[in-house]
Design an enzyme around this catalytic site. Structure first.
Site, PDB file in Angstrom:
ATOM      1  N   ARG A 247      45.111  34.591  49.839  1.00  0.00           N
ATOM      2  CA  ARG A 247      45.547  35.605  50.818  1.00  0.00           C
ATOM      3  C   ARG A 247      46.637  35.004  51.719  1.00  0.00           C
ATOM      4  NH1 ARG A 247      39.932  37.627  50.325  1.00  0.00           N
ATOM      5  NH2 ARG A 247      39.169  35.979  51.671  1.00  0.00           N
ATOM      6  N   PHE A 263      42.564  46.604  43.371  1.00  0.00           N
ATOM      7  CA  PHE A 263      41.199  46.074  43.544  1.00  0.00           C
ATOM      8  C   PHE A 263      41.089  45.456  44.942  1.00  0.00           C
ATOM      9  CE2 PHE A 263      42.516  45.506  39.097  1.00  0.00           C
ATOM     10  CZ  PHE A 263      41.584  46.275  38.407  1.00  0.00           C
ATOM     11  N   ASP A 285      41.194  50.939  45.327  1.00  0.00           N
ATOM     12  CA  ASP A 285      39.868  50.472  44.906  1.00  0.00           C
ATOM     13  C   ASP A 285      39.078  51.697  44.474  1.00  0.00           C
ATOM     14  OD1 ASP A 285      38.324  47.564  45.436  1.00  0.00           O
ATOM     15  OD2 ASP A 285      36.971  49.271  45.129  1.00  0.00           O
ATOM     16  N   CYS A 376      38.509  36.054  37.604  1.00  0.00           N
ATOM     17  CA  CYS A 376      37.355  35.276  38.079  1.00  0.00           C
ATOM     18  C   CYS A 376      36.296  35.216  36.978  1.00  0.00           C
ATOM     19  CB  CYS A 376      36.785  35.875  39.360  1.00  0.00           C
ATOM     20  SG  CYS A 376      36.222  37.569  39.169  1.00  0.00           S
TER      21      CYS A 376
END
Ligand code: SAH
Length: 432
Positions: A247, A263, A285, A376
């Protein structure tokens, strides 16, 4: 019940074997000679001690020749090689393919409250630099990589969210919670042991406060940006702490750019981009609850210009197509999807999904635009991920340059003996 008989059968067979195997006597005799307190033991099949010599913390069921004694789920067992040599002390998990997870490879160390207090203290010391007034949240225990297999602890200000994801973590839960309270002074230890992997360990879902209460809600500050964290209903433990450094990178590159955050969850990358001076940020999202919190999070930060933010509840796969068909363009796109491939078995389908969204992102990016793209998924290696993204660029007729390889931050360390801990991989790509 079928599941019960499957989970108890191997232990019964092993015990029967153990009463007549002459090797047992040798094992016990050797250990007694070494002055070790054996307790129940896992005896590995010949040649299966290699991964323990490499200090890998998992003992797979296929490597275990027999179980000596009658350990219950979570009990500490001594792991010995076929010739009786001590290898490790580990937590027994009768129903998991990972039959035991190692607490220590040191025969002198006993597994007791002092062990947990020492190991938690070491994890906290390693993170002492991460906390100050502008940074009040970080992962403080990261499972295997911190020497505590199956134990995750995330600190959100004065609240700690604990996940016990293995039989051993479950067994020592109260001791770990008490240790965390004592070491940090947290006002509440809240349990979120509701991850799917609990089922593989034969453990039920459990959530709720272990110590203290959550009365005032939970809020954090990350790089000077304030976020509310829903530790009770939020995803995982409530916030994706693993993306903090990324971020920060997006924030550094955001000035003047039109940003798409796909997302977006509770708005982490969106708020970071606004803080970095983004011209506008569209966030997508599929979770209405997450978007609700994202809007609230933006409102908590008067220093950010809320008129530059738009929030959209939609499926990212559909919405990226719609934007492409409408001729939309962006100068910075963040793709941080959920885990498409928990294991390698899901890799093929996941690869198609990653390629799809990355291809669309390349089409939506302006020349010179940046793509911060992540996976991930444990089942997708960094190498494979890079190949998928390269294939997506090719099919989108786009040229790209990797300008940074991205990973989780320092509060999510990866132990050298546990490469599985390296689950988050990302690429920062510039479209040419
Ligand atoms: N980048 C976020 C974390 C993303 S977690 C952060 O920094 O906090 C993944 C998010 O994807 C979740 O919020 C989930 O609700 C959302 N999601 C999952 N599948 C989706 C889909 N098909 N379309 C849109 N959102 C999706």
């Amino acid at each position: 019940m079928a599941t019960d008989s499957r989970s108890t059968a191997p232990a019964r067979i092993d015990r029967r074997k153990s009463t007549r195997a002459p090797r047992d006597l040798r094992t016990v005799a050797r250990s007694a000679a070494a002055g070790l307190d054996m307790g129940p033991a896992l005896v590995l099949a010949p040649g299966r001690e290699k991964s323990s010599h490499l200090r890998h913390p998992w003992i797979f069921s296929g490597a275990v020749e027999r179980v000596e004694g009658d350990p219950a789920s979570g009990d500490t067992v001594t792991v010995v090689a076929a010739d009786g040599t001590f290898l490790a002390r580990a937590a027994f998990s009768p129903s998991s393919q990972i039959r035991a997870r190692v607490w220590t490879f040191d025969p002198q160390v006993t597994i007791d409250a002092a062990f947990f207090s020492h190991t938690v203290a070491r994890a906290l010391t390693a993170r002492a630099q991460l906390f100050d007034a502008a940074h009040t949240a970080a992962r403080i225990v990261h499972g295997e990589s911190d020497g505590l297999p199956g134990v995750i602890a995330d600190r959100y200000g004065d609240v700690i969210v604990l996940q016990c994801l293995s039989a051993g973590a479950e067994r020592w839960r109260d001791v770990i919670a008490a240790t965390l309270t004592e070491a940090t002074g947290a006002r509440c230890i809240y349990e979120r042991s509701d991850a799917d992997v609990r089922a593989l360990e034969g453990l039920p879902v459990r959530t709720g406060p272990i110590q203290g209460t959550l009365s005032d809600g939970v809020a954090i500050v990350e790089d000077g940006i304030s976020y509310a964290v829903d530790v009770v209903h939020g995803q995982k433990t409530g916030f994706y702490l693993d993306q903090r450094d990324n971020r920060r990178i997006v924030r550094r590159h955001a000035a003047g750019r039109r940003v798409l955050n796909a997302f977006c969850y509770t708005g982490g990358f969106s708020l970071a981009a606004l803080a970095g001076g983004a011209a506008e940020v569209l966030s997508i999202d599929s979770s209405g609850d997450a978007l609700h919190m994202a809007r609230d999070n933006l409102a908590r930060n008067a220093q950010l210009d809320a008129t530059r933010a738009r929030w959209h509840e939609a499926d990212v796969f559909d919405e990226l197509r719609r934007l492409r068909d409408a001729g939309g363009t962006f100068d910075l796109i963040v793709l941080d999807p959920p885990k498409f491939a928990p294991t390698a078995a899901h890799a093929e389908r996941a690869a198609r999904a990653y390629k799809d969204i990355n291809l669309l992102a390349f089409k939506l990016l302006t020349a010179g635009g940046l793509l911060a793209t992540f996976s991930c998924s444990g089942g997708i290696s960094a190498d494979l991920f890079q190949k998928i993204v390269a294939g997506a660029a090719l099919d989108a007729h786009a040229d790209g340059q990797i300008i940074a390889h991205l990973t989780a931050g320092a509060d999510h360390p990866v132990a050298l003996n546990f490469p599985e801990g390296d689950y988050l991989k990302g690429l920062l790509i510039r479209k040419r």
